[in-house]
Write a protein that holds these residues in place. Sequence first.
Motif, mmCIF file in Angstrom:
data_model
loop_
_atom_site.group_PDB
_atom_site.id
_atom_site.type_symbol
_atom_site.label_atom_id
_atom_site.label_comp_id
_atom_site.label_asym_id
_atom_site.label_seq_id
_atom_site.Cartn_x
_atom_site.Cartn_y
_atom_site.Cartn_z
ATOM 1 N N LEU A 155 0.816 -1.214 0.000
ATOM 2 C CA LEU A 155 0.000 0.000 0.000
ATOM 3 C C LEU A 155 0.849 1.263 0.000
ATOM 4 C CD1 LEU A 155 -2.791 -1.080 2.528
ATOM 5 C CD2 LEU A 155 -2.859 -1.114 0.023
ATOM 6 N N GLY A 156 2.138 1.103 -0.261
ATOM 7 C CA GLY A 156 3.040 2.247 -0.314
ATOM 8 C C GLY A 156 3.458 2.771 1.047
ATOM 9 N N ARG A 157 3.127 2.068 2.115
ATOM 10 C CA ARG A 157 3.400 2.555 3.465
ATOM 11 C C ARG A 157 4.786 2.121 3.945
ATOM 12 N NH1 ARG A 157 -1.887 -0.173 5.987
ATOM 13 N NH2 ARG A 157 -0.631 -1.928 5.234
ATOM 14 N N PHE A 158 5.404 2.982 4.756
ATOM 15 C CA PHE A 158 6.704 2.642 5.331
ATOM 16 C C PHE A 158 6.857 3.332 6.680
ATOM 17 C CE2 PHE A 158 7.436 6.593 3.061
ATOM 18 C CZ PHE A 158 8.245 7.325 3.918
ATOM 19 N N THR A 159 7.781 2.825 7.478
ATOM 20 C CA THR A 159 8.084 3.398 8.787
ATOM 21 C C THR A 159 9.594 3.392 8.992
ATOM 22 O OG1 THR A 159 5.996 2.603 9.739
ATOM 23 C CG2 THR A 159 7.745 3.197 11.280
ATOM 24 N N VAL A 160 10.124 4.510 9.455
ATOM 25 C CA VAL A 160 11.538 4.613 9.826
ATOM 26 C C VAL A 160 11.589 5.067 11.275
ATOM 27 C CG1 VAL A 160 13.785 5.611 9.305
ATOM 28 C CG2 VAL A 160 12.131 5.260 7.456
ATOM 29 N N GLY A 161 12.179 4.268 12.129
ATOM 30 C CA GLY A 161 12.191 4.577 13.553
ATOM 31 C C GLY A 161 13.569 4.881 14.098
#
Length: 283
Positions: free
Chosen positions: A76-82
Motif C-alpha cells: 500500500l506504499g506505506r513505510f516506517t523509519v524509527g
Amino acid sequence: MSALSFSPARLRGGALLAAALLAQAAASTHAAAQRRVGDGTAVVVGTVIDATTQKPVAAARIALPRNGRNATADRLGRFTVGRLQPGSHPAVVHMIGYREKFVIWEVGPDTTRVQVAMEAIPVALAGLKVQVDRFERRRLAVGVSSRTASQLQLLSSTAPDAAQFLADHFGLSRIHCGGSSGGGRGGLFANMTSSSMLGLGSFDCFRVRGEATRPCVVIDERPAYGMDELATYRPEDLYRLDVYHGGSFIQAYTVWFMEGAAKRPFAPTPVSAQMNQFCTFTR
C-alpha cells in the motif's frame, strides 16, 4: 641490537598492530557518531504514491544516508523509519520505473507523517512490463510443474530471508543435506564441498517426493551457491521467485537486476537450456 634498531619482522608486527588499533578506534568513533545521529525515539511514518495517478507505489526503497536507516514500502506504499533524533533528515526514495527523489524531512520528537510523490518514467515502466511478460511466458512454456511468487507476495512476507520465504510460501520442507549430495539429487555444486561446511548454513536441501534434493538455484540469470546464497537476500530484495519441479530448480530475480532489465529488455534463456547449462542432477 641497539635500543633503536628493530628487525623487519618486528617492524611489520608493530605496523600491523598500529593499523589494527587505528581501525578499532575509527570503528568505535563511527559507531558512536551513528548512535548520536540515529538512536532516538522519533518515528517517520509515510506513504509513497505516483504523482500522476495518486496510487500507492509498492516496494519503493527509502534510505536515510545520514544515519544508515532504510525502509521498503509495503503493497500500500506505506513505510516506517524509527529510532531517529528530532531534526532535519535527508532521504532518498528509489523505485524501478520512477525518477529518484531527494527529500528533507523535519522530524519532530514523536511521530512525523510524510508523503512522497514519485514521478513515473513511462519508458522504464513499459520496459519492465515487457520483461515481466517475457519471464512469465517462459515459465508457462516449460513442460514441468512451476509456481511463482510475485513482488507483492515477497513484500508481504515476515520471513527473515528469501530461502525461508521459499520454504514457507511454497510449503517446502527444508532439511540438512550434509557435505555431499546425500544420495539424492544435487544441483550445479552437488559434488563440491557443501556450503554448509563453509559456515554459510546447513538446511540447503528440500524433501521432494520423499527424497533429499539440493535445488539448483539461479539468481539473476547466473548459477548460485544453492539455498545458502539465496538466504543472503531478504524477501524484499527480490522482484520475483519461480520454483520448478517441486523445488528442484529455482529462479530468483533481484530488484536491481530488474531495474537494468527494464531499461534494456532481453529475451531470457529458456528454462530447459538453463537446467542443462547450470544444473547437473545426480542420484
